[in-house]
Design a protein around this motif. Structure first.
Motif, PDB file in Angstrom:
ATOM      1  N   ARG A 150      13.319   3.106 -13.827  1.00  0.00           N
ATOM      2  CA  ARG A 150      12.712   1.836 -13.448  1.00  0.00           C
ATOM      3  C   ARG A 150      11.855   2.005 -12.183  1.00  0.00           C
ATOM      4  N   ALA A 151      12.411   2.713 -11.194  1.00  0.00           N
ATOM      5  CA  ALA A 151      11.659   2.923  -9.955  1.00  0.00           C
ATOM      6  C   ALA A 151      10.398   3.744 -10.221  1.00  0.00           C
ATOM      7  N   LEU A 152      10.541   4.761 -11.101  1.00  0.00           N
ATOM      8  CA  LEU A 152       9.393   5.632 -11.389  1.00  0.00           C
ATOM      9  C   LEU A 152       8.313   4.904 -12.183  1.00  0.00           C
ATOM     10  N   ASP A 153       8.697   3.809 -12.851  1.00  0.00           N
ATOM     11  CA  ASP A 153       7.719   3.043 -13.624  1.00  0.00           C
ATOM     12  C   ASP A 153       6.767   2.255 -12.730  1.00  0.00           C
ATOM     13  N   TYR A 154       7.193   1.984 -11.498  1.00  0.00           N
ATOM     14  CA  TYR A 154       6.293   1.251 -10.600  1.00  0.00           C
ATOM     15  C   TYR A 154       5.193   2.179 -10.135  1.00  0.00           C
ATOM     16  N   PRO A 155       4.017   1.609  -9.796  1.00  0.00           N
ATOM     17  CA  PRO A 155       2.888   2.460  -9.429  1.00  0.00           C
ATOM     18  C   PRO A 155       3.172   3.298  -8.183  1.00  0.00           C
ATOM     19  N   GLU A 156       2.491   4.428  -8.083  1.00  0.00           N
ATOM     20  CA  GLU A 156       2.623   5.290  -6.916  1.00  0.00           C
ATOM     21  C   GLU A 156       2.316   4.500  -5.644  1.00  0.00           C
ATOM     22  N   SER A 157       3.000   4.812  -4.558  1.00  0.00           N
ATOM     23  CA  SER A 157       2.789   4.131  -3.278  1.00  0.00           C
ATOM     24  C   SER A 157       3.106   2.646  -3.318  1.00  0.00           C
ATOM     25  N   ALA A 159       6.064  -0.524  -3.337  1.00  0.00           N
ATOM     26  CA  ALA A 159       7.392  -0.754  -2.766  1.00  0.00           C
ATOM     27  C   ALA A 159       8.471  -0.343  -3.759  1.00  0.00           C
ATOM     28  N   GLY A 160       8.205  -0.552  -5.047  1.00  0.00           N
ATOM     29  CA  GLY A 160       9.173  -0.195  -6.093  1.00  0.00           C
ATOM     30  C   GLY A 160       9.496   1.287  -6.108  1.00  0.00           C
ATOM     31  N   ALA A 236       7.915  -5.791  -6.104  1.00  0.00           N
ATOM     32  CA  ALA A 236       8.024  -4.349  -6.340  1.00  0.00           C
ATOM     33  C   ALA A 236       6.664  -3.690  -6.488  1.00  0.00           C
ATOM     34  N   HIS A 237       5.657  -4.458  -6.897  1.00  0.00           N
ATOM     35  CA  HIS A 237       4.325  -3.875  -7.080  1.00  0.00           C
ATOM     36  C   HIS A 237       3.502  -3.842  -5.789  1.00  0.00           C
ATOM     37  N   MET A 238       4.029  -4.463  -4.728  1.00  0.00           N
ATOM     38  CA  MET A 238       3.260  -4.501  -3.483  1.00  0.00           C
ATOM     39  C   MET A 238       3.023  -3.082  -2.970  1.00  0.00           C
ATOM     40  N   ASP A 239       1.834  -2.845  -2.424  1.00  0.00           N
ATOM     41  CA  ASP A 239       1.536  -1.541  -1.858  1.00  0.00           C
ATOM     42  C   ASP A 239       2.447  -1.269  -0.661  1.00  0.00           C
ATOM     43  N   GLN A 240       2.891  -0.026  -0.523  1.00  0.00           N
ATOM     44  CA  GLN A 240       3.841   0.292   0.544  1.00  0.00           C
ATOM     45  C   GLN A 240       3.273   0.014   1.939  1.00  0.00           C
ATOM     46  N   GLU A 241       1.962   0.143   2.090  1.00  0.00           N
ATOM     47  CA  GLU A 241       1.374  -0.126   3.409  1.00  0.00           C
ATOM     48  C   GLU A 241       1.487  -1.600   3.774  1.00  0.00           C
ATOM     49  N   GLU A 242       1.262  -2.445   2.755  1.00  0.00           N
ATOM     50  CA  GLU A 242       1.369  -3.876   2.992  1.00  0.00           C
ATOM     51  C   GLU A 242       2.827  -4.227   3.333  1.00  0.00           C
ATOM     52  N   LEU A 264      16.350  -9.505  -7.998  1.00  0.00           N
ATOM     53  CA  LEU A 264      16.557  -8.424  -7.040  1.00  0.00           C
ATOM     54  C   LEU A 264      16.629  -7.089  -7.779  1.00  0.00           C
ATOM     55  N   VAL A 265      15.750  -6.148  -7.434  1.00  0.00           N
ATOM     56  CA  VAL A 265      15.808  -4.835  -8.080  1.00  0.00           C
ATOM     57  C   VAL A 265      16.111  -3.705  -7.100  1.00  0.00           C
ATOM     58  N   GLY A 266      15.994  -3.975  -5.818  1.00  0.00           N
ATOM     59  CA  GLY A 266      16.266  -2.910  -4.870  1.00  0.00           C
ATOM     60  C   GLY A 266      16.105  -3.378  -3.442  1.00  0.00           C
ATOM     61  N   VAL A 267      16.207  -2.424  -2.531  1.00  0.00           N
ATOM     62  CA  VAL A 267      16.075  -2.766  -1.124  1.00  0.00           C
ATOM     63  C   VAL A 267      15.216  -1.709  -0.445  1.00  0.00           C
ATOM     64  N   LEU A 268      14.306  -2.180   0.390  1.00  0.00           N
ATOM     65  CA  LEU A 268      13.434  -1.280   1.131  1.00  0.00           C
ATOM     66  C   LEU A 268      13.989  -1.220   2.552  1.00  0.00           C
ATOM     67  N   THR A 269      14.153  -0.010   3.086  1.00  0.00           N
ATOM     68  CA  THR A 269      14.775   0.095   4.410  1.00  0.00           C
ATOM     69  C   THR A 269      13.794   0.645   5.435  1.00  0.00           C
ATOM     70  N   ILE A 270      14.072   0.321   6.703  1.00  0.00           N
ATOM     71  CA  ILE A 270      13.152   0.637   7.788  1.00  0.00           C
ATOM     72  C   ILE A 270      12.895   2.134   7.922  1.00  0.00           C
ATOM     73  N   ASP A 271      13.882   2.984   7.590  1.00  0.00           N
ATOM     74  CA  ASP A 271      13.640   4.425   7.766  1.00  0.00           C
ATOM     75  C   ASP A 271      12.534   4.919   6.840  1.00  0.00           C
ATOM     76  N   ASP A 272      12.477   4.367   5.620  1.00  0.00           N
ATOM     77  CA  ASP A 272      11.377   4.734   4.717  1.00  0.00           C
ATOM     78  C   ASP A 272      10.067   4.148   5.223  1.00  0.00           C
TER      79      ASP A 272
END
Lengths: 473, 473
Positions: A150-157, A159-160, A236-242, A264-272
């Protein structure tokens, strides 16, 4: 006693315990430690490696891998076997990661991946080719496989891709006490977490509670009474920079990642996110310097290829500048001093332009510069160009006039200098602004345009003024 | 009921509640919102401002303050009065912060500072002049004053300056249950926290426990059984950049700050560290672009002054390059084509050199480049210089030869190009490495030296070769 034992168990595995400092004062890995490790690899001294290398923190192990010779890297991973912490591979250059992973049997990768947090697993899997990735995924347990896919299905870079799929979620009607008891009993908790999410039976995100809030609240209080609405759930589709910008702006430690349905599909943490912030700032710097996303471990052909395009574009503009000079060949033939001095006018303009451009590109990247203050900043830059143009015009005019014993040349270069400094200021601010407006990354393209403007203006104003002045005098 | 009320109290004050999105798609503040705020300031519409501005998140309020006109900023702060969240001032440029604070009566600043976390308070106080600072401190309660003064006593940019002096610390013999009960009853807890520190009676740091660990552990377990040794306590005098590197490397969320005696004096948190990481990357970029730590709100004289030194150094090197050209005046007089083409050789070398330099400076800053891989990287850069030198030498040689209908000129410029690309590669890697070795920040000084080398090598090799070739042919 069994309680205490259970409490101590995960503690024993913390790599920080019985820590030795592997760095010297400069932050490089200590030479003597490195020599010992290399010797141990050469001697196949598994015992030493297990004792001193396997226990390193993942980032230290990553540094160590980067510091040793390429052929020793694979040997080290082989010798450590199951004791090798795959997380270290998330800390090294992509080139080195691929080199190591390609040498490992897929079965060993699968076994190691199973131990990782999902975000680290995805980080390693995403670089592999389709075939290897599928083979590794096929060897993982069902739930693990579904999660990673599921995570790999989201686009590169997105949030997913960066999210962790392990999280703690409870229903809103639970009490704080129930929640604490659940955490005490549950075996499958994420390795570390700072908030608990609140969801409905369809996994729709209702809110979140920080752990300190749980700890401050009486056991009988309902979760829904202490939860807060999450105003910044990350699609999940939001760009990681945003996503990183949201973390920065709102000082988040972790944030829920949701799918299109608000589930809810996951959690993004500050270290990443810290890594993303680093990468982003680095990208701007590299682009301004005319280099792509190259890595220190890239080969000569790779590096050369990544740098040629920028040099090629600059070559075209250099010929453009040269053709401006060629318009004035006759004048130069008569007064060679012009050929001697003309690079000064062009070069100083280029420097002034790149100062303004650097400030502008950075302000645009950090969103400090927008339509509300653009006019004020343009006015300031033109003012600075005027002031510095006058300062350096006078300075260069006097020196050049004395050098060639000709006040005419002094006056001409002073005027040309002022003109070019103004052009540099305007180009340095307007070009990045315009590029940004039309959706082109100003960091990539600004430098070429700015130096083209300052070169052409510099040569044209200096040689043109000289031609005109000496023709009338 | 009173329990529930107590639980809800701090929640009501969270600014995230009833949140409206003040940004447009580009991340700028929405034009209509800005117009309404400006109108409300002009009309002294305190009600509107309290309802729509006072509730903004501190960073949003900061953006808003930066977006409005300078004279409106002070008016806005006055109109909001006690409802103005001073934390927003930590989010704006230093110039704007000073402008606002200087207009506020010291009594109002003191009252507002009392509400802040100590790190934010220090951030605002450290920019004020001695006299104002003392007056404000004098109006604070005793413990508050002592805490802030202690933080302010640490050197600028040290961990001690950035730390928060509010933290939760317990003795090792307490149980998890006792600790939880303490947190439930204690009123004076920090606003948010992710770990609890363990100290002895003299405040000496013994260890730390993450909150998730507390929540997973049975009530009767002793704290000393679940605490871990903190391997990365941060000395209060440590430079904030060094502290940030520890956070990054070990993925820390917060870390204990200790004095010389190992006593716990504060806690450094990741949100402050993220700012430091940002600043540091920005600093490198700005320095490479030849600008100091200027801000978008600086005035024309301030900006001009900050940029003159770099331009001055570049001027000296430009005259150095010009004097190289002047050695060949006689040749140029005979073959004006040389004057037309010489900026191409110098310019392309400069670009290639700055590519190598950018990669080197960044790798040094992120500690990816050290004595263990320096030789490998130097070898690679020289290889890239050779390859690109041959590619561009041939390209430019053919074009120049055709342009001036002279194969001699083509051959000369091709050779000079190759020489200068090699010089650029060597200068681009060796100069930053050497500067770093002798303790000078390579980001500040590299660019000047690198372009000096490429300018001089470019002009000298091209004009020198031409003089020699045409003298023998």
């Amino acid at each position: 006693m069994s309680d205490l034992e259970e409490d101590l168990r995960p503690l024993d595995h913390r790599p920080e315990e019985d820590h030795e400092d592997i760095y010297d004062e400069d932050g490089s890995i200590r030479g003597d430690f490195l020599a010992l490790v290399c010797a141990a690899i050469a001697d196949r001294d598994v015992l030493y490696l297990r004792q001193h290398v396997a226990k390193l923190h993942e980032s230290e192990l990553g540094h160590l891998i980067e510091a040793i010779q390429p052929d020793q890297r694979v040997a080290l991973v082989r010798l450590l076997g199951d004791d090798f912490d795959m997380t270290a591979l998330t800390e090294v250059d992509e080139g080195i990661r691929l080199q190591i992973v390609e040498q490992m049997p897929n079965a060993q990768i699968a076994a190691a991946i199973g131990e990782l947090d999902s975000d680290d697993a995805v980080y390693i899997l995403e670089d592999l080719d389709q075939e290897d990735r599928e083979e590794i995924l096929a060897q993982l347990p069902f739930t693990e496989r579904v999660r990673l896919r599921r995570a790999l299905d989201y686009p590169e870079s997105s949030a997913g891709r960066r999210m962790q799929t392990e999280f703690v979620a409870v229903p809103p009607f639970w009490t704080v006490g129930q929640t604490i008891d659940y955490m005490r009993d549950e075996e499958e908790l994420p390795e570390s977490f700072t908030q608990i999410f609140v969801i409905d039976p369809t996994f729709k995100l209702l809110g979140a509670v920080d752990l300190d809030r749980i700890l401050r609240t009486k056991r009988q209080t309902k979760i829904e009474a202490v939860m807060r609405e999450t105003n910044h759930p990350i699609p999940a589709h939001m760009d990681q920079e945003e996503a990183a910008q949201l973390f920065e702006q709102y000082d988040l430690l972790s944030a829920a990642v949701v799918d299109e349905g608000g589930r809810l599909v996951g959690v993004l943490t500050i270290d990443d996110v810290v890594d993303v912030i680093q990468e982003e700032a680095e990208e701007d710097l590299m682009r301004l310097g005319g280099v792509g996303d190259e890595e220190l471990s890239d080969t000569i052909p790779e590096t050369s290829r990544s740098r040629v395009p920028w040099l090629l574009v600059n070559l075209l503009t250099a010929f453009l500048a040269a053709s401006v000079i060629s318009l004035f060949e006759a004048t130069i033939e008569q007064i060679v001093a012009l050929a001697v001095l003309m690079p000064i006018v062009a070069g100083m303009g280029g420097n002034a332009g790149s100062q303004t451009m650097t400030v502008t590109v950075r302000a645009l990247a950090t969103r400090n510069l927008d339509i509300h203050n653009a006019f004020r900043v343009v006015r300031r830059e033109v003012g600075v160009g005027l002031v510095n143009g006058m300062i350096f015009g006078v300075l260069i005019g006097v020196v050049a006039g004395l050098w060639f014993q000709d006040p005419n040349i002094g006056g001409i270069i002073a005027t040309a200098m002022l003109i070019n400094m103004l052009a540099a200021a305007l180009a340095g601010i307007m070009i990045p602004l315009l590029l940004d407006r039309v959706g082109i990354d100003p960091a990539v393209a600004s430098a070429v345009f700015v130096t083209t403007v300052t070169d052409i203006t510099g040569f044209f104003s200096f040689l043109g003024l000289a031609t005109w002045w000496f023709s009338i005098s």
